[in-house]
Design an enzyme around this catalytic site. Sequence first.
Site, PDB file in Angstrom:
ATOM      1  N   ARG A  34       0.823  -1.220   0.000  1.00 32.71           N
ATOM      2  CA  ARG A  34       0.000   0.000   0.000  1.00 32.71           C
ATOM      3  C   ARG A  34       0.857   1.271   0.000  1.00 32.71           C
ATOM      4  NH1 ARG A  34      -3.668  -1.408   4.723  1.00 32.71           N
ATOM      5  NH2 ARG A  34      -4.986  -3.102   4.002  1.00 32.71           N
ATOM      6  N   ASP A  84      -7.079  -2.515  -7.025  1.00 32.15           N
ATOM      7  CA  ASP A  84      -7.711  -3.115  -5.854  1.00 32.15           C
ATOM      8  C   ASP A  84      -7.807  -4.617  -6.064  1.00 32.15           C
ATOM      9  OD1 ASP A  84     -10.427  -3.936  -4.222  1.00 32.15           O
ATOM     10  OD2 ASP A  84      -9.316  -2.317  -3.264  1.00 32.15           O
TER      11      ASP A  84
END
Length: 375
Positions: A34, A84
Site C-alpha cells: 500500500r 484493488d
Amino acid sequence: MTTARSSFAPLTNDTFLRACRRQATEYTPLWLMRQAGRYLPEYKATRARAGSFMGLATNVDYATEVTLQPLERFALDASILFSDILTVPDAMGLGLSFAEGEGPRFAQTVRTEADVAQLAVPDMDKLRYVFDAVTSIRRALNGRVPLIGFSGSPWTLACYMVEGRGSQDYRQVKSLMYARPDLMHRILAVNADAVAQYLNAQIDAGAQAVMVFDSWGGVLADGCFQPFSLQYTQRVLAQLKRTGPDGQDVPRIVFTKGGGIWLDEMDTLDCEVLGLDWTANLGRARAAVGGVAGGPGKALQGNLDPNVLFAPPDAVAREARAVLDSFGQPHTDPHTCGPTHIFNLGHGISQFTPPEHVTALVEAVHGHSRAMRRA
C-alpha cells in the site's frame, strides 16, 4: 495485450528482482505494501480530483500518477500497480463500490447454489483499464525500478464475494465452506482460473513480478487452509507465464497474512518469494525455507509491524535494524544463489502514517543492510 519488447526502457535498479531470484545484492531492497495510498497528501489530492476510489483506479492517468508518487518521495526499490484486489469479482458482475469510511462492498453476494452456478471467469476485456494502467506505469517508470502486478488469492476473493464486504468473523463464508464444501470448491476453482488469466494479462502488459495477496488465509483453521486456500493459490501459480514480453523471467510472490504457521507447507508452492507478516520470525523462516548458498529455496519478504511507523524516527530505525538482524547475514556470493530478503511491512501501511517516518525507515534499511554486507 502483448507489448513490443523494445518499448520499455531497461532497468537501472534491478535490486528487487535479483533478490526475488535469490541473487546477491549490494543492499536489502525495500518496498511497502500500500505504498501508494492515503498516508500521502499528494494521493489524497489526486483522489479528490478523481472523485472516488474506483474513479481513481479505473483512470489510467490517475493510476499511473499515484503509483509513481511514493517513488518521488522515497528511495524505494519497486513500484506496485495501483488497483484493488476486488477488480476480478467486480468484473464477474457483483457490483463493487466503495463507501467513504466503510471500505469495499458488493451489490450481490455469492451464497446459494444458483449464485455459484452463475459464476464464470470474466471476460478480461472488462479489466482492460488495469492492463492499460500496467503498460502506462511501466513506461512512466522509464526503467527506474521494477513494476509489481498483483491479485487477491482465490480464498481472499471468495471471502468478499460471500460476505459481500469485509468481515470480523467470516461467518457467512465459513458457514458455506463447512456446510457446502462442494460449492466453496466451485467458487475457488473459478476464482483461481480468473486470477491466473488476470495476472497473465498483467504480465503481458508489462508487470515484471506478480504477487498473490492471500490476505485472509490466516483466518482458516488448520486442515482447512490447505484445501481451501493453499491448493487454489497453487492452481493459480501453475498457470502463470514464466516470462514477460521482454523475455525476462517474472518472479512470483505469495503473501498469506497469518500464514507463518504453515511455512513448511507453503514451501511447496511454485513461487520464488514468500511474504511474512510481523508475527513470523525471519531467522526461523530462513532456516525453514530459505535454503543455503548453491541450493534451492525461497526468498523471503517482510515483515516490520506497520505500527512501528507511528513511533519516533529513531525507534523506526531501531526496529528496522532488528528485522534485518533477525534475517541475519545476507547472501553475498555473486556466483551462486542463496538466502535473500526483501524488506517490507508485515501488512499494508496505515493511512495515518507520517511520511517522514517512512523516510527514516528507507534510510535505515538501506544503510544498515549495506553495513551488514561489509561486516
